[in-house]
Design a protein around this motif. Structure first.
Motif, PDB file in Angstrom:
ATOM      1  N   LEU A 102     -14.228 -32.056  -0.870  1.00  0.00           N
ATOM      2  CA  LEU A 102     -15.601 -31.571  -0.977  1.00  0.00           C
ATOM      3  C   LEU A 102     -16.100 -30.906   0.296  1.00  0.00           C
ATOM      4  N   THR A 103     -15.533 -31.277   1.446  1.00  0.00           N
ATOM      5  CA  THR A 103     -15.893 -30.621   2.700  1.00  0.00           C
ATOM      6  C   THR A 103     -14.609 -30.294   3.465  1.00  0.00           C
ATOM      7  N   ALA A 104     -14.748 -29.490   4.497  1.00  0.00           N
ATOM      8  CA  ALA A 104     -13.614 -29.166   5.376  1.00  0.00           C
ATOM      9  C   ALA A 104     -13.565 -30.107   6.565  1.00  0.00           C
ATOM     10  N   GLY A 105     -14.333 -31.194   6.518  1.00  0.00           N
ATOM     11  CA  GLY A 105     -14.402 -32.136   7.630  1.00  0.00           C
ATOM     12  C   GLY A 105     -15.742 -32.033   8.326  1.00  0.00           C
ATOM     13  N   ALA A 106     -15.989 -32.964   9.213  1.00  0.00           N
ATOM     14  CA  ALA A 106     -17.291 -33.057   9.884  1.00  0.00           C
ATOM     15  C   ALA A 106     -17.133 -32.905  11.390  1.00  0.00           C
ATOM     16  N   GLN A 107     -18.177 -32.380  12.019  1.00  0.00           N
ATOM     17  CA  GLN A 107     -18.269 -32.308  13.470  1.00  0.00           C
ATOM     18  C   GLN A 107     -19.137 -33.463  13.948  1.00  0.00           C
ATOM     19  N   LEU A 108     -18.652 -34.176  14.954  1.00  0.00           N
ATOM     20  CA  LEU A 108     -19.443 -35.253  15.538  1.00  0.00           C
ATOM     21  C   LEU A 108     -20.341 -34.682  16.620  1.00  0.00           C
ATOM     22  N   ARG A 109     -21.607 -35.009  16.563  1.00  0.00           N
ATOM     23  CA  ARG A 109     -22.581 -34.488  17.508  1.00  0.00           C
ATOM     24  C   ARG A 109     -23.034 -35.593  18.462  1.00  0.00           C
ATOM     25  N   GLN A 110     -23.133 -35.264  19.735  1.00  0.00           N
ATOM     26  CA  GLN A 110     -23.734 -36.112  20.775  1.00  0.00           C
ATOM     27  C   GLN A 110     -23.005 -37.436  21.000  1.00  0.00           C
ATOM     28  N   LEU A 111     -21.698 -37.444  20.800  1.00  0.00           N
ATOM     29  CA  LEU A 111     -20.821 -38.548  21.222  1.00  0.00           C
ATOM     30  C   LEU A 111     -21.224 -39.927  20.690  1.00  0.00           C
ATOM     31  N   PRO A 112     -21.125 -40.147  19.391  1.00  0.00           N
ATOM     32  CA  PRO A 112     -21.267 -41.515  18.891  1.00  0.00           C
ATOM     33  C   PRO A 112     -20.101 -42.374  19.363  1.00  0.00           C
ATOM     34  N   GLY A 113     -20.299 -43.671  19.409  1.00  0.00           N
ATOM     35  CA  GLY A 113     -19.222 -44.582  19.776  1.00  0.00           C
ATOM     36  C   GLY A 113     -18.127 -44.574  18.722  1.00  0.00           C
ATOM     37  N   ARG A 114     -16.875 -44.502  19.214  1.00  0.00           N
ATOM     38  CA  ARG A 114     -15.742 -44.507  18.301  1.00  0.00           C
ATOM     39  C   ARG A 114     -14.739 -45.566  18.749  1.00  0.00           C
ATOM     40  N   GLY A 115     -13.736 -45.800  17.903  1.00  0.00           N
ATOM     41  CA  GLY A 115     -12.796 -46.873  18.182  1.00  0.00           C
ATOM     42  C   GLY A 115     -13.464 -48.233  18.073  1.00  0.00           C
ATOM     43  N   VAL A 116     -14.431 -48.343  17.155  1.00  0.00           N
ATOM     44  CA  VAL A 116     -15.163 -49.598  16.999  1.00  0.00           C
ATOM     45  C   VAL A 116     -14.877 -50.184  15.621  1.00  0.00           C
ATOM     46  N   PRO A 117     -14.932 -51.513  15.499  1.00  0.00           N
ATOM     47  CA  PRO A 117     -14.576 -52.147  14.231  1.00  0.00           C
ATOM     48  C   PRO A 117     -15.538 -51.795  13.103  1.00  0.00           C
ATOM     49  N   GLY A 118     -14.967 -51.697  11.909  1.00  0.00           N
ATOM     50  CA  GLY A 118     -15.752 -51.460  10.711  1.00  0.00           C
ATOM     51  C   GLY A 118     -15.971 -52.737   9.919  1.00  0.00           C
ATOM     52  N   PRO A 119     -16.441 -52.617   8.682  1.00  0.00           N
ATOM     53  CA  PRO A 119     -16.824 -53.793   7.898  1.00  0.00           C
ATOM     54  C   PRO A 119     -15.661 -54.672   7.465  1.00  0.00           C
ATOM     55  N   PHE A 120     -14.437 -54.142   7.518  1.00  0.00           N
ATOM     56  CA  PHE A 120     -13.286 -54.923   7.069  1.00  0.00           C
ATOM     57  C   PHE A 120     -12.377 -55.330   8.231  1.00  0.00           C
ATOM     58  N   TRP A 121     -12.940 -55.345   9.425  1.00  0.00           N
ATOM     59  CA  TRP A 121     -12.188 -55.831  10.589  1.00  0.00           C
ATOM     60  C   TRP A 121     -11.976 -57.330  10.458  1.00  0.00           C
ATOM     61  N   THR A 122     -10.728 -57.769  10.632  1.00  0.00           N
ATOM     62  CA  THR A 122     -10.402 -59.192  10.491  1.00  0.00           C
ATOM     63  C   THR A 122     -10.458 -59.942  11.807  1.00  0.00           C
ATOM     64  N   GLY A 123     -10.428 -59.205  12.930  1.00  0.00           N
ATOM     65  CA  GLY A 123     -10.371 -59.851  14.231  1.00  0.00           C
ATOM     66  C   GLY A 123      -8.953 -60.158  14.685  1.00  0.00           C
ATOM     67  N   ALA A 124      -7.966 -59.916  13.823  1.00  0.00           N
ATOM     68  CA  ALA A 124      -6.583 -60.195  14.210  1.00  0.00           C
ATOM     69  C   ALA A 124      -6.087 -59.206  15.253  1.00  0.00           C
ATOM     70  N   GLU A 125      -6.642 -57.985  15.262  1.00  0.00           N
ATOM     71  CA  GLU A 125      -6.275 -56.966  16.232  1.00  0.00           C
ATOM     72  C   GLU A 125      -7.520 -56.487  16.964  1.00  0.00           C
ATOM     73  N   THR A 126      -7.395 -56.323  18.283  1.00  0.00           N
ATOM     74  CA  THR A 126      -8.492 -55.749  19.057  1.00  0.00           C
ATOM     75  C   THR A 126      -8.161 -54.346  19.553  1.00  0.00           C
ATOM     76  N   ASP A 127      -6.960 -53.877  19.260  1.00  0.00           N
ATOM     77  CA  ASP A 127      -6.516 -52.542  19.658  1.00  0.00           C
ATOM     78  C   ASP A 127      -6.523 -51.656  18.417  1.00  0.00           C
ATOM     79  N   PHE A 128      -7.407 -50.666  18.393  1.00  0.00           N
ATOM     80  CA  PHE A 128      -7.533 -49.829  17.198  1.00  0.00           C
ATOM     81  C   PHE A 128      -6.259 -49.058  16.893  1.00  0.00           C
ATOM     82  N   ARG A 129      -5.365 -48.892  17.859  1.00  0.00           N
ATOM     83  CA  ARG A 129      -4.129 -48.159  17.612  1.00  0.00           C
ATOM     84  C   ARG A 129      -3.191 -48.930  16.694  1.00  0.00           C
ATOM     85  N   ARG A 130      -3.352 -50.265  16.662  1.00  0.00           N
ATOM     86  CA  ARG A 130      -2.438 -51.081  15.857  1.00  0.00           C
ATOM     87  C   ARG A 130      -2.979 -51.395  14.466  1.00  0.00           C
ATOM     88  N   ALA A 131      -4.279 -51.181  14.264  1.00  0.00           N
ATOM     89  CA  ALA A 131      -4.868 -51.415  12.940  1.00  0.00           C
ATOM     90  C   ALA A 131      -5.973 -50.397  12.712  1.00  0.00           C
TER      91      ALA A 131
END
Length: 726
Positions: free
Chosen positions: A253-282
């Motif tokens: 439906l879109t070609a993707g989105a541009q992020l404006r004004q640097l929101p925080g990224r690499g942060v846990p979402g609603p289904f984070w289990t806490g088993a991993e703290t490194d976003f690269r591994r989960a």
């Protein structure tokens, strides 16, 4: 502040063009380029010295007010028309209040939340709403559908609570290639953005009013592409490429989105289990954006003046001086060398300047500062003005409006504490950029041939840049640095280079340049060290690189490894002097004290402006257990500190033993000299206050004499700096 501005970057080479963005309440401005020769003001009791530069600028510029709207969000364009739709998103509010804030907007249709509930509207017309208490920092899923007849459905799913839903009848919608916005409704009003404060995850937009069963499945974590035709769905992948500024759409439906004004990224979402703290591994569990209404990547001002730096302009610190009547602003920048023919290189710690950029604590916590200092020192009035303009972005020592830590800082904004006449209460005068100008003034007074670069050049060019110079000198507080910068300095000294670390609390905090916004740096405080905030759970890894943030010391790279000393204590009531060590009388190192009357066991460096001595502000000490080379020579250690000078948290003793009475023995600055292979060497003074003390009595003092002795030996000695001569 009736005139403010900023350059498009901190440093520029001769022959390159630099742009300046200005805002002024005056109708006309007079621009000129000046070389900054000495910092100061009447308040500093030191005159500011600047040297006009022939620059071929216009005699005047038209003044205008420019404005900034802060606040982060994501922005995409829907490819096609929508006569019905379904939309949903997971959200976690971090500052719910009575003011409704947008979660998702599709054209004029907005799904928004307040502390009182959820509603969906078109323009100002409410289509449907749910009244319920919205809990801070609790994840929930909301979905809305509008079919071709105008039937509206709205439902709220919260783990552990009953589902809330409603239906209503409204006018049909017709949206032609609408913008899809996450966390914004598109209003840019100046000041703090009217954007969502909190985390958003798993947004979905479909060109169909899906059934309630689809909403239930999405709330349970189902992939929308398994529920709906991919060609008619937007499923922005917020987990992918957390160091980027674009978000791919897994749907069509879109070609993707541009992020404006640097929101925080690499942060846990609603289904984070806490088993991993490194976003690269989960990565699928770190699929959220953390949005703030005071996020800022770029103030967005238009360019008022462009200037091509003359090919023959010497390297150094300069400023665009803009004047109207009695109002003036000086916008600093660095001209880097056109060729590497000087023996000495000064690296201005611009990443530290960025970390402290627009730090408002002096104005926002003025009374607390009085208690900290034990006296009222006043503040620079620019800080009061900044406190009234949070849209210009905060420092890495501040928290956002929702209380979460600031971990991005950009140079693309006015930075009012980056000025040659800025008054710092912490030191009763000079600190950071203004203090480092004192070092340049001292080198000028000596007639020293030197070049100036910034952290950006060291990060970009590495040891290949440093190796052009016999001696590299740091600024007073090179606290924030990347792994590449540490590697470059180490490689330089192990290849025969000589490093003079003329400051304190250096090489301390894990820092990275943001790959999507090279004008910005990123940190994560972690849970150790001197900090005004700590990282939220699962948020210790830098989105820019994926590496764990916090202190280099906790990554096995304590500053002691490079510099021989590392951060140990801080305090700002007064500075002290050093006691010369017995080891310093060895002929191999005694040359450091040439012209200094202090013998072993005697004090020197106990005078100076500001805090009143050479050992003060923030202090570093030697410690072989943290990486100080065993053969490093401690030439002197500071004495006479008050009990207001406190150990930093990582230095505090643990266990059952009672701390020693009085001032802890770790509260000290050590002056260290160490050798490296091939004639390389490091000289470290262990104190931020050092270079200010060098200016005492016009430079006629022991601190300046010792610095000169070391600089002369480092610059001129062809073999080991420890070799003695008859």
């Amino acid at each position: 502040m009736r005139i403010i501005g900023y350059p498009d970057r901190f440093s520029v080479r001769p022959g390159q063009t630099l742009g300046f963005r200005l805002s002024s309440e005056h109708p006309e401005l007079r621009p000129e380029i000046v070389r900054l020769r000495q910092p100061g003001s009447s308040r500093h009791a030191t005159p500011l010295v600047e040297e006009p530069v022939k620059a071929d600028l216009p005699e005047s510029l038209a003044g205008r007010c420019q404005h900034t709207t802060s606040g982060s969000y994501a922005d995409a364009r829907v490819d096609g028309e929508l006569d019905e739709l379904g939309l949903g998103v997971w959200f976690q509010p971090t500052l719910p209040g009575p003011d409704a804030r947008p979660l998702l907007a599709v054209g004029a249709l907005v799904l928004e939340v307040s502390a009182r509930g959820i509603l969906v509207r078109t323009g100002e017309r409410v289509m449907a709403g749910l009244t319920t208490r919205i809990e801070e920092r609790n994840w929930a899923f909301v979905a809305a559908t509008v079919d071709r007849s105008g039937a509206v459905g709205l439902s709220l799913h919260r783990p552990g609570l009953p589902v809330l839903s409603t239906s209503a009848r409204s006018e049909p919608v017709h949206l032609d290639r609408p913008r899809l916005l996450l966390g914004s409704d598109g209003r840019l009003t100046g000041g703090l953005g009217h954007t969502f404060n909190g985390k958003l995850a798993r947004p979905v937009l479909a060109a169909t009013a899906w059934p309630e069963s689809t909403t239930v499945a999405l709330a349970a974590g189902a992939d929308p592409l398994n529920l709906l035709p991919a060609a008619t769905v937007s499923a922005l992948d917020l987990a992918a490429d957390p160091g980027g500024t674009r978000v791919a759409d897994r749907g069509g439906l879109t070609a993707g989105a541009q992020l404006r004004q640097l929101p925080g990224r690499g942060v846990p979402g609603p289904f984070w289990t806490g088993a991993e703290t490194d976003f690269r591994r989960a990565p699928a569990e770190f699929d959220a954006l953390h949005l703030h209404d005071d996020d800022l990547a770029d103030a967005g001002w238009e360019t008022d003046l462009e200037w091509t730096v003359p090919a023959e302009l010497p390297t150094g610190a300069y400023a665009l001086k803009v004047t109207a009547g009695e109002d003036v602003d000086r916008i600093p920048f660095v001209v880097t060398p056109a060729s590497h023919d000087a023996p000495v290189l000064v690296v201005l710690p611009t990443w530290t300047y960025l970390a402290y950029a627009n730090w408002r604590t002096y104005a926002e916590y003025e009374e607390e500062r009085v208690a900290l200092y034990g006296e009222r020192r006043g503040i620079d009035e620019r800080d009061r003005w900044l406190a009234e303009h949070p849209e210009l972005g905060r420092s890495l020592y501040d928290v956002h409006t929702d209380g979460s830590g600031v971990f991005y800082s950009t140079s693309l904004r006015p930075i009012l504490n980056l000025r040659p006449d800025y008054f710092t209460p912490t030191t009763r005068g000079f600190r950071h950029f203004a203090q480092d100008l004192q070092l340049l003034a001292w080198l000028d007074d000596r007639g020293e041939r030197y070049a100036v670069v910034t952290d950006d050049e060291v990060e970009r060019e590495g040891s290949a840049l440093l190796r052009h110079y016999r001696v590299v000198i740091t600024g007073s507080h090179p606290e924030y640095c990347s792994a590449g910068m540490l590697d470059s300095y180490l490689a330089y000294t192990f290849a025969g280079g000589r490093l003079m670390y003329l400051g304190g609390n250096g090489f301390y905090q894990v820092t990275a340049r943001h790959p999507g916004h090279p004008s910005a740096i990123e940190i994560r405080r972690g849970h150790a060290g001197v900090a005004t905030w700590v990282s939220d759970p699962g948020e210790q890894h830098l989105s820019a690189t994926g590496e764990p943030g916090g202190l280099w010391r906790l990554r096995g790279r304590a500053p002691n490894v490079l510099a021989g000393v590392g951060f140990t204590a801080q305090g700002h009531d007064k500075a002290s002097g050093y006691v010369r060590s017995e080891a310093s009388t060895d002929p191999a190192v005694a040359w450091v004290f040439d012209g200094i009357g202090a013998g072993a066991g005697e004090v020197f460096g106990d005078e100076g402006p500001g805090l009143g001595g050479a050992a003060g502000d923030e202090l570093d000490r030697a410690d072989v257990t943290l990486g100080t080379p065993p053969d490093a020579v401690v030439l002197a250690s500071s004495v006479g500190h008050s009990e207001r000078i406190a150990l930093v948290p990582e230095e505090i003793d643990h266990g059952y033993a009672t701390p020693p009475p009085g001032v802890h023995p770790k509260v000290r600055a050590d002056i260290v000299l160490l050798g490296r292979p091939g004639g390389g060497a490091v000289f470290s003074v262990g104190s931020i206050a050092w270079s200010t003390a060098m200016t005492h009595k016009g430079g006629d003092n022991d601190t300046a004499r010792m610095t000169a002795n070391v600089l002369n030996r480092f610059r001129d000695a062809t073999g080991s700096i420890f070799e003695t001569t008859d």
